[in-house]
Motif scaffolding. Structure first.
Motif, PDB file in Angstrom:
ATOM      1  N   LEU A  72      46.151  48.638  52.039  1.00 46.83           N
ATOM      2  CA  LEU A  72      45.328  46.954  52.871  1.00 46.83           C
ATOM      3  C   LEU A  72      45.825  45.913  51.482  1.00 46.83           C
ATOM      4  CD1 LEU A  72      41.990  47.347  53.247  1.00 46.83           C
ATOM      5  CD2 LEU A  72      43.218  46.905  54.629  1.00 46.83           C
ATOM      6  N   ASP A  73      45.986  46.266  50.316  1.00 50.77           N
ATOM      7  CA  ASP A  73      47.190  45.081  49.531  1.00 50.77           C
ATOM      8  C   ASP A  73      48.216  45.157  50.385  1.00 50.77           C
ATOM      9  OD1 ASP A  73      44.653  44.448  47.925  1.00 50.77           O
ATOM     10  OD2 ASP A  73      44.729  45.854  45.989  1.00 50.77           O
ATOM     11  N   CYS A 101      42.111  36.239  44.856  1.00 51.51           N
ATOM     12  CA  CYS A 101      40.580  36.597  44.269  1.00 51.51           C
ATOM     13  C   CYS A 101      39.550  35.679  43.700  1.00 51.51           C
ATOM     14  CB  CYS A 101      41.480  37.537  43.217  1.00 51.51           C
ATOM     15  SG  CYS A 101      42.246  39.280  44.112  1.00 51.51           S
ATOM     16  N   LEU A 102      40.278  34.810  42.732  1.00 49.98           N
ATOM     17  CA  LEU A 102      39.626  33.477  42.980  1.00 49.98           C
ATOM     18  C   LEU A 102      38.694  32.807  44.031  1.00 49.98           C
ATOM     19  CD1 LEU A 102      40.490  33.863  39.318  1.00 49.98           C
ATOM     20  CD2 LEU A 102      39.182  35.070  40.153  1.00 49.98           C
ATOM     21  N   CYS A 103      39.622  31.744  44.731  1.00 52.22           N
ATOM     22  CA  CYS A 103      38.783  30.558  45.250  1.00 52.22           C
ATOM     23  C   CYS A 103      39.704  30.241  46.261  1.00 52.22           C
ATOM     24  CB  CYS A 103      40.506  29.154  45.023  1.00 52.22           C
ATOM     25  SG  CYS A 103      42.196  29.665  45.456  1.00 52.22           S
ATOM     26  N   VAL A 132      46.413  36.373  42.990  1.00 52.77           N
ATOM     27  CA  VAL A 132      45.715  35.094  41.836  1.00 52.77           C
ATOM     28  C   VAL A 132      46.830  34.613  42.577  1.00 52.77           C
ATOM     29  CG1 VAL A 132      44.909  33.798  40.503  1.00 52.77           C
ATOM     30  CG2 VAL A 132      44.748  36.754  40.696  1.00 52.77           C
ATOM     31  N   CYS A 133      46.333  33.190  42.621  1.00 55.91           N
ATOM     32  CA  CYS A 133      47.443  32.088  43.135  1.00 55.91           C
ATOM     33  C   CYS A 133      47.560  31.196  41.831  1.00 55.91           C
ATOM     34  CB  CYS A 133      46.406  30.996  43.926  1.00 55.91           C
ATOM     35  SG  CYS A 133      45.119  30.210  43.718  1.00 55.91           S
ATOM     36  N   LEU A 136      37.737  38.949  37.288  1.00 54.90           N
ATOM     37  CA  LEU A 136      39.415  39.794  38.062  1.00 54.90           C
ATOM     38  C   LEU A 136      39.132  41.568  37.676  1.00 54.90           C
ATOM     39  CD1 LEU A 136      41.884  37.139  37.223  1.00 54.90           C
ATOM     40  CD2 LEU A 136      40.549  37.685  39.040  1.00 54.90           C
ATOM     41  N   VAL A 137      38.227  41.281  36.331  1.00 54.95           N
ATOM     42  CA  VAL A 137      38.778  42.761  35.340  1.00 54.95           C
ATOM     43  C   VAL A 137      37.420  43.868  35.813  1.00 54.95           C
ATOM     44  CG1 VAL A 137      38.245  44.275  33.565  1.00 54.95           C
ATOM     45  CG2 VAL A 137      39.322  42.295  33.637  1.00 54.95           C
TER      46      VAL A 137
END
Length: 246
Positions: free
Chosen positions: A27-28, A36-38, A51-52, A106-107
């Motif tokens: 999928l990745d 992943c964050l925003c 991660v942007c 993230l970890v």
């Protein structure tokens, strides 16, 4: 067909976990996720990066004055009292980030949600690496490897070793004794937990070894591994970790 092939070569690792690992990887690769964050789409030349650029620029780099041995923050970058009182077997530690929000998120995504693209992101965020002759990822016990489906330290070490042009040593440094997860233990138990857990089936005579791991907390596992490597002849052992807690 791809899943059947992976299934045939799982070598005893539980198929349920291996299947999740393979699906995550596919999928990745085929359907790159948003940040992943925003959550915003990552496009252009950064398409597929987990991660942007905006979020990556705000991650807490571990660049404050810190103990050169264990990377614990100190006032002027001097060696910390803990390392003075009880010097660890490793010689130095380089930490990329501080283990605070959102690095901790993230970890966890990387380790427990199989977001393996984060390994390449972490490796790509590294500037200069400690000098070394060989790279050794923190080994996982076979039982833990079966439970998780992959070794997170190995996934980080692969692109790091490739970028640095260093040999990656795996399989000859092993975790022979199963130990409870460090996160489940108090500090005293964490310090005692990994003692005697590792074994080297290769000599490292005169070599400078870079050990790769994801998060450093007490440093007990890294200390135990360094003792094993020094007993196998390593001249120096330098740690590279994604994040330093404390």
């Amino acid at each position: 067909m791809i899943l059947e092939t992976f299934g045939k070569f799982s070598y005893g690792i539980r198929w349920e976990v291996r299947r999740d690992w393979v699906l995550s990887f596919l999928l990745d690769t085929l359907m790159p996720p948003d940040c992943c964050l925003c959550g915003i789409p990552v496009g252009g030349e950064n398409k597929g990066v987990p991660v942007c650029n905006s979020c990556a620029g705000e991650l807490p780099r571990h660049d404050m004055p810190a103990c050169p041995c264990c990377a614990l923050p100190t006032a002027e970058g001097q060696i910390c009292g803990r390392c003075l009182r009880s010097p660890p077997a490793f010689d130095s530690t380089y930490a990329l980030y501080s283990y605070v929000f959102p690095v901790d998120v993230l970890v966890r995504l990387f380790k427990y949600r199989h977001r393996l693209s984060l390994a390449r992101f972490f490796a790509g965020a590294v500037g200069s690496l400690p000098e070394a002759d060989v790279v050794v990822p923190m080994p996982l016990h076979p039982r833990r490897l079966s439970e998780r489906g992959f070794n997170q330290a190995l996934e980080i070490a692969r692109p790091l070793a490739r970028a640095a042009g260093l040999p990656l040593e795996q399989g000859k440094v092993v975790r022979e004794r199963y130990t409870p997860p460090q996160a489940m233990l108090d500090r005293g138990a964490r310090l005692a937990n990994p003692r005697g857990a590792f074994a080297c089936y290769s000599r490292f005579d005169g070599l400078s070894v870079m050990v790769v791991d994801d998060v450093m907390t007490t440093g007990a596992s890294l200390d135990a591994l360094a003792r094993c490597l020094k007993a196998a002849g390593a001249a120096t052992v330098r740690n590279f970790v994604i994040a330093r807690a404390g």
